[in-house]
Design a protein around this motif. Sequence first.
Motif, mmCIF file in Angstrom:
data_model
loop_
_atom_site.group_PDB
_atom_site.id
_atom_site.type_symbol
_atom_site.label_atom_id
_atom_site.label_comp_id
_atom_site.label_asym_id
_atom_site.label_seq_id
_atom_site.Cartn_x
_atom_site.Cartn_y
_atom_site.Cartn_z
ATOM 1 N N GLU A 1 0.801 -1.056 0.035
ATOM 2 C CA GLU A 1 0.092 0.166 -0.282
ATOM 3 C C GLU A 1 0.793 0.923 0.191
ATOM 4 N N MET B 1 -3.780 8.071 -4.050
ATOM 5 C CA MET B 1 -4.071 7.014 -2.893
ATOM 6 C C MET B 1 -5.376 6.717 -3.848
ATOM 7 N N SER C 1 -1.553 -5.924 10.095
ATOM 8 C CA SER C 1 -0.034 -6.173 10.097
ATOM 9 C C SER C 1 0.575 -7.844 10.427
ATOM 10 N N ARG D 1 10.330 -0.767 10.603
ATOM 11 C CA ARG D 1 9.880 -1.209 11.008
ATOM 12 C C ARG D 1 10.735 -2.065 12.451
ATOM 13 N N HIS D 2 11.341 -2.876 11.719
ATOM 14 C CA HIS D 2 12.395 -3.365 12.886
ATOM 15 C C HIS D 2 13.446 -3.629 12.837
ATOM 16 N N GLU E 1 12.416 -13.926 14.117
ATOM 17 C CA GLU E 1 12.559 -12.693 15.364
ATOM 18 C C GLU E 1 10.891 -12.912 14.795
ATOM 19 N N LYS F 1 8.665 -14.965 16.567
ATOM 20 C CA LYS F 1 8.361 -14.778 17.951
ATOM 21 C C LYS F 1 6.956 -13.636 16.714
ATOM 22 N N LEU F 2 7.054 -12.961 15.840
ATOM 23 C CA LEU F 2 6.146 -11.468 16.035
ATOM 24 C C LEU F 2 4.668 -12.441 15.985
ATOM 25 N N TYR G 1 -4.632 11.300 6.202
ATOM 26 C CA TYR G 1 -5.072 9.304 5.934
ATOM 27 C C TYR G 1 -3.491 8.957 6.832
ATOM 28 N N LYS H 1 -2.310 7.120 9.898
ATOM 29 C CA LYS H 1 -1.110 5.743 9.447
ATOM 30 C C LYS H 1 -0.216 4.789 9.729
ATOM 31 N N LYS I 1 -1.459 4.513 13.004
ATOM 32 C CA LYS I 1 -1.952 2.739 12.975
ATOM 33 C C LYS I 1 -0.394 1.807 13.359
ATOM 34 N N GLN I 2 0.710 2.231 12.556
ATOM 35 C CA GLN I 2 1.860 1.357 12.669
ATOM 36 C C GLN I 2 2.121 1.578 14.123
ATOM 37 N N GLU J 1 0.917 -0.851 16.620
ATOM 38 C CA GLU J 1 1.541 -2.113 15.873
ATOM 39 C C GLU J 1 2.735 -2.689 16.009
ATOM 40 N N GLN J 2 3.554 -1.239 16.533
ATOM 41 C CA GLN J 2 5.171 -1.832 16.977
ATOM 42 C C GLN J 2 5.027 -2.024 18.373
ATOM 43 N N GLU K 1 3.540 -5.346 18.595
ATOM 44 C CA GLU K 1 4.619 -6.463 18.831
ATOM 45 C C GLU K 1 6.120 -6.467 19.402
ATOM 46 N N ILE L 1 4.600 -8.225 22.387
ATOM 47 C CA ILE L 1 4.634 -9.781 21.547
ATOM 48 C C ILE L 1 5.696 -10.577 22.026
ATOM 49 N N ARG L 2 6.746 -9.361 21.651
ATOM 50 C CA ARG L 2 8.207 -10.260 21.233
ATOM 51 C C ARG L 2 8.529 -10.171 22.552
ATOM 52 N N TYR M 1 7.066 -13.598 24.072
ATOM 53 C CA TYR M 1 7.255 -14.211 23.813
ATOM 54 C C TYR M 1 8.725 -14.899 24.432
ATOM 55 N N GLU M 2 10.048 -13.882 24.384
ATOM 56 C CA GLU M 2 11.433 -13.977 25.224
ATOM 57 C C GLU M 2 10.378 -14.353 26.694
#
Lengths: 181, 299
Positions: free
Chosen positions: A10, A19, A38, A80-81, A105, A108-109, B12, B16, B19-20, B23-24, B27, B30-31, B34-35
């Motif tokens: 996207e 867009m 995600s 992002r990582h 990794e 894990k996610l 937008y 966005k 949202k990121q 999500e970060q 994550e 979650i990481r 997990y650990e």
Amino acid sequence: MKGIIFNVLEDMIVEQCGMAVWNDLLKKHAPPERVYISAKSYAETELMAITNDVALMLNMPLQDVVKAFGHYLFNGLASRHVGVIKRFEDFTSLVMGIHDVIHVEVNKLYHEPALPTIISRIISPEQIEVTYRSPRKMCFCAEGLLFGAAQHFGQNITIVHTVCMHNGADHCILAIELQHD
Amino acid sequence: MTDASNPYYIAYLREKKAKQEIEQLLEDSIRQLYEKNQLLEQKIHQIKLQQQSIIHQEKLATLGTLAAGVAHEINNPLAFVMSNVNTLTSYTDNLLSALTSRSAKNIDNNTLTMILEDFPELVSDTNQGLCRIKDIVRNLLFFARTDAEVVSTLQLKDAVELALKLLGPKLKNVMLTHQLDSVPTISFNSGELNQVLINILVNSIQACEAMPEKASEINVLLTHQSNHIALSVSDNGCGMSEETLTRMYDAFYTTKPVGTGTGVGMSIVLQILKQHNCDIHVQSDVGKGTTVCVTFPLS
């Protein structure tokens, strides 16, 4: 296919085509009111249909579009990582760590990320051989990802796709040549 | 109007980005989860290894309990085997001496007659004594196996009898009564069955020892019920309080003085019985005694 891949797709389409084009593509190829999260999984056919349409729109071979997406995808994933990418000091260490570090990794996610099997082998200081296996046959995306990684580390490379699943093989071999100044 | 100057496009992009970031955050959590889960799994693995080590120590402790019984069981036949061998050596010396001098005059007729009459019996008794020792060692090896996880078809009656025999020295001050019916075979790991029987019986003995003012009594009953086999061990020992009854299967719970009990005996008993689809029921009154009833399914 995990939502994060659609998110990066996207980004790429909105950035390069606008867009409205993304909205049209979604309307055409995804169920109504589709939202890509995600960590969730979505049908890979949606991704393939969108990329196909982009290839037609740009009058480019699909493989080139997928490769360009792979290149863009690396930057999207790396931004992002950041912590994961920082663990590698150069392009070679990243390629050698795809299976043991990056995929660990990812596991894990994400639940059941359906990752490809990647085996990396150093042939010489200038050559790395990457064996790719996946029922999705996204080897051109993998090639693009490798170019993205090389650019990230300022490494010039060439890739020769010596064996390919699209030619009937059960795996692909990407022979990477590192160019040192 | 290009996307870049379109206020909706700017909104937008902002949405966005939000949202990121969410999500970060997700994550990252979650990481971490997990650990932490990985660490937890490692700890669980370590605890399991420690538990296995404790179970092994408890098995060795059970063997230690049996050592006195085994020594006693072996000592009796060993004593008469040694005595017989001494006598046989003496007879052989006499006979060899007579043969060497090529004259039977060195042995009088009475002695010769006695040797000839006594010899076969001495040899036979010695042989029987050695066979008894061999049986004891064989039984001990069978019931003391700590490694095998194999389930065998066993005669529960034989196992109870052997356990009582091996605990003989500990039971010498106890009025032991038992009724062991011939019951069908059961499927059980032999070493673990011995572990269960010895633990229950030793607990009864110790409960009796805790009441020195009372004549100790233990009753062992093995019966074949309609759909199971029941083994009950009753004692007139110190009994257990409600709290002890509730906690008796908790690992490391013990009412014995520090250093005298590991507190895992009954926990292991319960674990073994569960693995073999058996049930255990304990009824106890403080100062009056305890009855432990184990039911074994028919194999």
